[in-house]
Scaffold this motif. Structure first.
Motif, short mmCIF file in Angstrom:
data_model
loop_
_atom_site.label_atom_id
_atom_site.label_comp_id
_atom_site.label_asym_id
_atom_site.label_seq_id
_atom_site.Cartn_x
_atom_site.Cartn_y
_atom_site.Cartn_z
N GLY A 135 0.80 -1.22 0.00
CA GLY A 135 0.00 0.00 0.00
C GLY A 135 0.84 1.27 0.00
N ARG A 136 2.00 1.21 -0.61
CA ARG A 136 2.93 2.34 -0.58
C ARG A 136 3.06 3.08 -1.90
NH1 ARG A 136 7.80 0.34 3.35
NH2 ARG A 136 6.47 -0.05 5.12
N ALA A 137 2.07 2.97 -2.76
CA ALA A 137 2.13 3.65 -4.06
C ALA A 137 1.18 4.84 -4.08
CB ALA A 137 1.79 2.67 -5.17
N ARG A 138 1.13 5.58 -2.99
CA ARG A 138 0.19 6.69 -2.88
C ARG A 138 0.61 7.93 -3.66
NH1 ARG A 138 0.78 4.33 2.19
NH2 ARG A 138 2.41 5.81 2.63
N SER A 139 1.89 8.12 -3.86
CA SER A 139 2.37 9.32 -4.57
C SER A 139 3.68 8.98 -5.27
CB SER A 139 2.61 10.46 -3.57
OG SER A 139 3.71 10.14 -2.72
N ASP A 140 4.09 9.87 -6.18
CA ASP A 140 5.39 9.67 -6.84
C ASP A 140 6.52 9.65 -5.82
OD1 ASP A 140 4.55 9.33 -9.42
OD2 ASP A 140 5.20 11.30 -10.13
N ASP A 142 6.36 8.59 -2.71
CA ASP A 142 6.35 7.27 -2.06
C ASP A 142 6.99 6.22 -2.96
OD1 ASP A 142 5.07 8.20 0.21
OD2 ASP A 142 3.09 7.45 -0.37
N VAL A 143 6.59 6.24 -4.23
CA VAL A 143 7.14 5.26 -5.17
C VAL A 143 8.65 5.40 -5.26
CG1 VAL A 143 7.19 4.52 -7.59
CG2 VAL A 143 4.99 5.00 -6.48
N CYS A 144 9.13 6.64 -5.39
CA CYS A 144 10.58 6.87 -5.44
C CYS A 144 11.27 6.34 -4.19
CB CYS A 144 10.89 8.35 -5.61
SG CYS A 144 10.53 8.99 -7.24
N GLU A 145 10.70 6.64 -3.04
CA GLU A 145 11.31 6.22 -1.77
C GLU A 145 11.35 4.70 -1.64
OE1 GLU A 145 12.96 6.14 2.02
OE2 GLU A 145 12.81 7.84 0.65
N PHE A 146 10.22 4.05 -1.89
CA PHE A 146 10.13 2.63 -1.64
C PHE A 146 10.65 1.77 -2.78
CE2 PHE A 146 7.09 4.47 1.39
CZ PHE A 146 7.70 4.02 2.55
N MET A 147 10.99 2.39 -3.91
CA MET A 147 11.65 1.67 -5.01
C MET A 147 13.14 2.01 -5.05
SD MET A 147 9.48 -0.26 -6.78
CE MET A 147 10.22 -0.46 -8.39
N ILE A 164 3.74 2.00 -12.50
CA ILE A 164 3.24 1.75 -11.15
C ILE A 164 1.99 2.60 -10.89
CG2 ILE A 164 3.76 1.96 -8.68
CD1 ILE A 164 6.72 1.30 -9.48
N ARG A 165 2.03 3.87 -11.30
CA ARG A 165 0.86 4.75 -11.13
C ARG A 165 -0.36 4.18 -11.85
NH1 ARG A 165 4.30 9.07 -12.06
NH2 ARG A 165 3.58 9.17 -14.22
N GLU A 166 -0.14 3.67 -13.07
CA GLU A 166 -1.26 3.11 -13.83
C GLU A 166 -1.92 1.97 -13.07
OE1 GLU A 166 -1.74 0.05 -17.41
OE2 GLU A 166 -0.73 1.91 -18.04
N VAL A 167 -1.12 1.04 -12.60
CA VAL A 167 -1.67 -0.12 -11.90
C VAL A 167 -2.35 0.33 -10.61
CG1 VAL A 167 -1.12 -2.33 -10.81
CG2 VAL A 167 -0.02 -1.71 -12.96
N ALA A 168 -1.75 1.28 -9.91
CA ALA A 168 -2.34 1.78 -8.66
C ALA A 168 -3.67 2.47 -8.93
CB ALA A 168 -1.37 2.73 -7.96
N SER A 169 -3.74 3.25 -10.00
CA SER A 169 -4.96 4.01 -10.29
C SER A 169 -6.09 3.12 -10.79
CB SER A 169 -4.68 5.11 -11.31
OG SER A 169 -4.45 4.56 -12.59
#
Length: 176
Positions: A135-140, A142-147, A164-169
Motif C-alpha cells: 500500500g505504498r504507491a500513494r504518490s510519486d 512514495d514510489v521513489c522512496e520505496f523503489m 506503477i501509477r497506472e496499476v495503482a490508479s
C-alpha cells in the motif's frame, strides 16, 4: 505442482563444507536440492533450478536486480542463504504471470516502456508488486522512496513510475 530434484553442484569443488538438503517452494513447485550450505538463494534459483529472471548485479544487495518475493515480501536474493528459506513460498519473475497472462504490473511495464536494456526489469517489477501489496504507491514521492533499492542504469525511472501509477490508479490487485 511439480517436483524438481537436483544434486548437481555446478562449478563447485569439494570444499569440506557439508552439503544440506533443502526443500524450496518456488513458483508453486516443490524443489528438493542438495547444496553447499553457503549457496545463496539467488545462486540456487539461477544455477540449480535454471530460473534466470532474477539477475546477479552487484552481488552485494545494493542494486535490487535480484529482487524476488518470499511469502509475498521482497528480498534481495543475493544476500539470502537458500537454506534459510526452506518451506517458504518463493516467487520469482517467472512465476508472476497467471496462466500465461502477464501480471498487471508486467503489462503496465510493457505499455509504458519501463525498461531500456531490461537487465533491472525483473527486480523492478517484483519490487513494484510488493510496493502495491504494501500500500505504498500513494504518490510519486512514495514510489521513489520505496523503489530506491532498485537501480536502473538506463534511467527509465519516469516510465517505471508511470507503470506503477497506472496499476495503482486502476485498482488492480497487483499483489500475488
Amino acid at each position: 505442482m511439480k517436483y524438481v530434484e537436483t544434486t548437481a553442484r555446478p562449478g563447485q569443488a569439494a570444499s569440506g563444507i557439508p552439503d544440506v538438503d533443502v526443500t524450496l517452494h518456488v513458483n508453486g513447485d516443490v524443489c528438493r536440492l542438495r547444496i553447499d550450505s553457503r549457496v545463496t538463494l539467488l545462486d540456487a534459483l539461477r544455477d540449480h533450478l535454471g530460473l534466470t529472471g532474477a539477475k546477479k548485479g552487484c552481488d552485494q544487495g545494493a542494486c535490487g536486480a535480484c529482487t524476488i518475493l518470499v511469502e509475498g515480501k521482497r528480498i534481495v536474493a543475493c544476500l539470502a542463504l537458500a537454506a534459510q528459506y526452506e518451506g517458504q513460498e518463493i516467487t520469482t519473475i517467472e512465476g508472476l504471470s497467471d496462466n500465461d497472462e502477464p501480471h498487471p504490473m508486467q503489462a503496465a511495464f510493457a505499455r509504458h516502456d519501463a525498461f531500456q536494456c531490461g537487465y533491472c526489469t525483473p527486480g523492478q517489477i517484483m519490487s513494484a508488486v510488493s510496493l502495491m501489496a504494501e500500500g505504498r504507491a500513494r504518490s510519486d514521492e512514495d514510489v521513489c522512496e520505496f523503489m530506491s533499492g532498485n537501480i536502473c542504469r538506463c534511467g527509465a525511472y519516469p516510465n517505471i513510475r508511470a507503470a506503477i501509477r497506472e496499476v495503482a490508479s486502476e485498482g488492480n490487485d497487483a499483489s500475488l
